[in-house]
Scaffold this motif. Structure first.
Motif, PDB file in Angstrom:
ATOM      1  N   ALA A 110       0.834  -1.200   0.000  1.00 54.31           N
ATOM      2  CA  ALA A 110       0.000   0.000   0.000  1.00 54.31           C
ATOM      3  C   ALA A 110       0.874   1.257   0.000  1.00 54.31           C
ATOM      4  CB  ALA A 110      -0.894  -0.007   1.239  1.00 54.31           C
ATOM      5  N   PHE A 111       0.267   2.386  -0.395  1.00 59.82           N
ATOM      6  CA  PHE A 111       1.001   3.645  -0.570  1.00 59.82           C
ATOM      7  C   PHE A 111       1.780   4.047   0.681  1.00 59.82           C
ATOM      8  CE2 PHE A 111       1.050   8.342  -0.423  1.00 59.82           C
ATOM      9  CZ  PHE A 111       1.834   8.578  -1.527  1.00 59.82           C
ATOM     10  N   LYS A 112       1.097   4.142   1.816  1.00 56.81           N
ATOM     11  CA  LYS A 112       1.740   4.638   3.048  1.00 56.81           C
ATOM     12  C   LYS A 112       2.861   3.702   3.513  1.00 56.81           C
ATOM     13  CE  LYS A 112       1.576   7.419   6.785  1.00 56.81           C
ATOM     14  NZ  LYS A 112       2.980   7.608   7.088  1.00 56.81           N
ATOM     15  N   ALA A 113       2.641   2.395   3.366  1.00 57.81           N
ATOM     16  CA  ALA A 113       3.671   1.422   3.771  1.00 57.81           C
ATOM     17  C   ALA A 113       4.914   1.587   2.904  1.00 57.81           C
ATOM     18  CB  ALA A 113       3.119   0.007   3.650  1.00 57.81           C
ATOM     19  N   ALA A 114       4.698   1.833   1.611  1.00 60.29           N
ATOM     20  CA  ALA A 114       5.833   1.977   0.687  1.00 60.29           C
ATOM     21  C   ALA A 114       6.616   3.261   0.983  1.00 60.29           C
ATOM     22  CB  ALA A 114       5.324   1.984  -0.749  1.00 60.29           C
ATOM     23  N   VAL A 115       5.897   4.332   1.296  1.00 58.62           N
ATOM     24  CA  VAL A 115       6.552   5.609   1.638  1.00 58.62           C
ATOM     25  C   VAL A 115       7.447   5.405   2.864  1.00 58.62           C
ATOM     26  CG1 VAL A 115       6.081   7.920   2.604  1.00 58.62           C
ATOM     27  CG2 VAL A 115       4.827   7.142   0.591  1.00 58.62           C
ATOM     28  N   ASN A 116       6.892   4.755   3.897  1.00 59.96           N
ATOM     29  CA  ASN A 116       7.677   4.539   5.122  1.00 59.96           C
ATOM     30  C   ASN A 116       8.867   3.617   4.868  1.00 59.96           C
ATOM     31  OD1 ASN A 116       5.958   6.178   6.526  1.00 59.96           O
ATOM     32  ND2 ASN A 116       4.797   4.531   7.450  1.00 59.96           N
ATOM     33  N   ARG A 117       8.658   2.575   4.066  1.00 61.70           N
ATOM     34  CA  ARG A 117       9.764   1.628   3.803  1.00 61.70           C
ATOM     35  C   ARG A 117      10.932   2.332   3.105  1.00 61.70           C
ATOM     36  NH1 ARG A 117      11.053  -1.892  -0.273  1.00 61.70           N
ATOM     37  NH2 ARG A 117       9.132  -1.451  -1.417  1.00 61.70           N
TER      38      ARG A 117
END
Ligand SMILES: CC(C)=CCC[C@@H](C)[C@H]1CC[C@H]2C3=C(CC[C@]12C)[C@@]1(C)CC[C@H](O)C[C@@H]1CC3
Length: 384
Positions: A110-117
Motif C-alpha cells: 500500500a502507498f503509506k507502507a511503501a513511503v515509510n519503507r
C-alpha cells in the motif's frame, strides 16, 4: 518583493521573509493544512509569491532555453525554492501526505507502507542507530524525520529554507509527543547553521536538487558531519538516457523543473562527480528506480498516472484519486472556480496547473527512464 541575491541570506532578509511568510499563511501552521489552509492564504501576499516564483518560467519553452536563463534561476535559487514551497506545501499535504518524496512499491504494498519503507531503507543504508545525532537536510513538514526517529530511536534535526514548513513540522512534533527527539531549524543548506563535526549521520530525501551547486551543498554537509560519519541521499537526476539536444527530452526536464521549484536539474554523472569532489568516499550508488523490471510491481510514478490497478485498498484508491490525472482534473477545476469566486487567493489555479504539468512530465520522464527521483548515493567522511 523580488530577491536576486546569490549569497546566503542576510539576517535582514531572513526577518523580512519571515514577516512575509507570516502574512501569507496567517495562522495555518497551527491549524489544519491542505485545501483549507490554501484557501485561507492572504490574497495580496499570494499574488506577490506567484509573481516572484513564475517570473523564472513564464513564456519559457524548451527551444528558447539559454544558459543565461538557466543561470538567472540558479542565482535566484533561495527565493525560488522558498516561494515554490510557499505556494505548493498545502497542495502537497492535501494530495500526497506529510512525506514529500516518491518511493518504490513492492508487490501488493500500500502507498503509506511503501513511503515509510523508503525512509527506513535510507536510514539503514547509512546505519542510523539509537541515540545518534542526525541531520535531515530539506526536511519538508517533517514526515520522514518523524518516521526515522520512530524506526531507529535516533535524534533528528530537520533543516528547511521555508518558514511555513518549519512551523508545520514543529506543530506535528508537538502533536505526536516527539519534541525530545526532534528539532527543526529554518536555514539555507548552502550555509548550514551548525558548527563543524556536529552530526553522526546526515540524510537528504529529494531536496538538494534545489541547490545552485551540488558540490557546494555536499561540501557543507561534509563540514557538519563528524569524521567517519555517513551521508545518504535520494537525489533527483536526469539519467544517461537523457539527451539535451532532443527537444522532447528537454521539455520534460523543463516541465519538471518549473512545476517542482528546481533551478537546474543535473545528470547522474554530475552528482557522482560532485559528492566525491566534496570529499566523500563513495560507498554505494545506484538508481532505485531501475531496481525492478517486473511489470507486476508498480512503478514509482504510478500514483500520478492513470492506472488504478496497483491500488491495494479502498484507502489507496481514495488517496490516489487526489493525486492522479483524473483527480487532478477535478480538483484543479474546483480550485479555479474557488479562485474565480475570490474564495481562493489569486494565482491558486496557476499553481495547481503548474503542478499538474510537472506531474505529467514526471510520469513521462519515469516511463521513458529519462529521469529518476531516487538515485541513492552513500558517502563516508574519512576519519582523517
Ligand atoms: C519537488 C521535490 C524535489 C520533491 C517532491 C516530490 C513529490 C512529493 C511531489 C512532486 C510532484 C508533486 C505533486 C503533488 C504532490 C507532491 C508531488 C508528488 C500533487 C499530487 C498534489 C495534489 C495536486 O492536486 C496535484 C499535485 C501534482 C504534483
Amino acid at each position: 518583493m523580488v530577491n536576486s541575491t546569490s549569497q546566503a541570506l542576510l539576517p535582514a532578509d531572513q526577518a523580512r521573509n519571515m514577516a512575509f511568510d507570516k502574512i501569507l499563511h496567517k495562522n495555518s501552521s497551527n491549524s489544519q493544512g491542505g485545501l483549507r489552509a490554501m484557501i485561507n492564504k492572504d490574497n495580496e501576499a499570494h499574488k506577490a509569491a506567484v509573481v516572484e516564483y513564475f517570473q523564472h518560467w513564464d513564456d519559457k519553452k524548451a527551444e528558447d532555453e539559454t544558459e543565461a536563463v538557466r543561470q538567472s534561476r540558479v542565482i535566484d535559487y533561495a527565493s525560488l525554492t522558498r516561494q515554490y514551497y510557499n505556494l505548493a506545501t498545502d497542495l502537497y499535504e492535501y494530495g500526497w501526505g506529510e512525506a514529500f518524496h516518491f518511493c518504490r512499491f513492492a508487490y501488493g504494498e500500500a502507498f503509506k507502507a511503501a513511503v515509510n519503507r523508503h525512509e527506513h531503507y535510507l536510514a539503514s543504508s547509512i546505519g542510523i542507530k539509537p541515540g545518534m545525532r542526525v541531520l535531515d537536510v530539506g526536511c519538508g513538514v517533517g514526515g520522514p524525520a518523524r518516521e526515522i526517529v520512530k524506526f531507529t530511536g535516533c535524534h533528528v534535526t530537520g533543516l528547511n529554507i521555508n518558514n511555513y514548513q518549519i512551523s508545520r513540522a514543529k506543530q506535528y512534533a508537538v502533536k505526536e509527543g516527539l519534541t525530545h527527539k526532534l528539532d527543526f531549524v529554518q536555514g539555507d543548506f548552502m550555509n548550514l547553521p551548525f558548527p563543524d563535526d556536529s552530526f553522526d549521520a546526515v540524510y537528504v530525501i529529494e531536496a538538494t536538487v534545489h541547490a545552485p551547486s551540488l558540490e557546494s551543498v555536499y561540501r557543507e554537509i561534509f563540514r557538519v558531519l563528524k569524521p567517519g560519519g555517513v551521508f545518504g541521499v535520494y537525489e533527483w537526476f536526469m539519467t544517461d538516457a537523457y539527451n539535451n539536444d532532443d527537444l522532447t527530452h528537454r521539455q520534460i526536464r523543463l516541465d519538471i523543473e518549473q512545476g517542482d521549484g528546481i533551478a537546474q536539474m543535473l545528470k547522474v554523472e554530475d552528482g557522482l562527480a560532485a559528492i566525491q569532489a566534496a570529499g566523500f568516499t563513495l560507498e554505494t550508488h545506484y538508481d532505485l528506480a531501475d531496481d525492478s523490471n517486473d511489470t507486476s510491481v508498480a512503478p514509482w510514478y504510478w500514483p500520478l498516472g492513470t492506472d488504478l490497478r496497483y491500488a491495494q485498498s479502498l484507502s489507496d484508491v481514495l488517496t490516489v484519486l487526489r493525486m492522479n490525472r483524473f483527480g487532478r482534473v477535478v480538483s484543479h477545476a474546483f480550485i479555479s472556480v474557488l479562485e474565480l469566486l475570490q474564495i481562493a487567493p489569486a494565482g491558486t489555479g496557476k499553481t495547481a496547473e503548474s503542478l499538474a504539468k510537472a506531474a505529467d512530465a514526471l510520469v513521462e520522464g519515469g516511463k521513458k527512464k529519462l529521469f529518476t527521483p531516487m538515485y541513492l548515493m552513500v558517502g563516508r567522511k574519512p576519519e582523517f
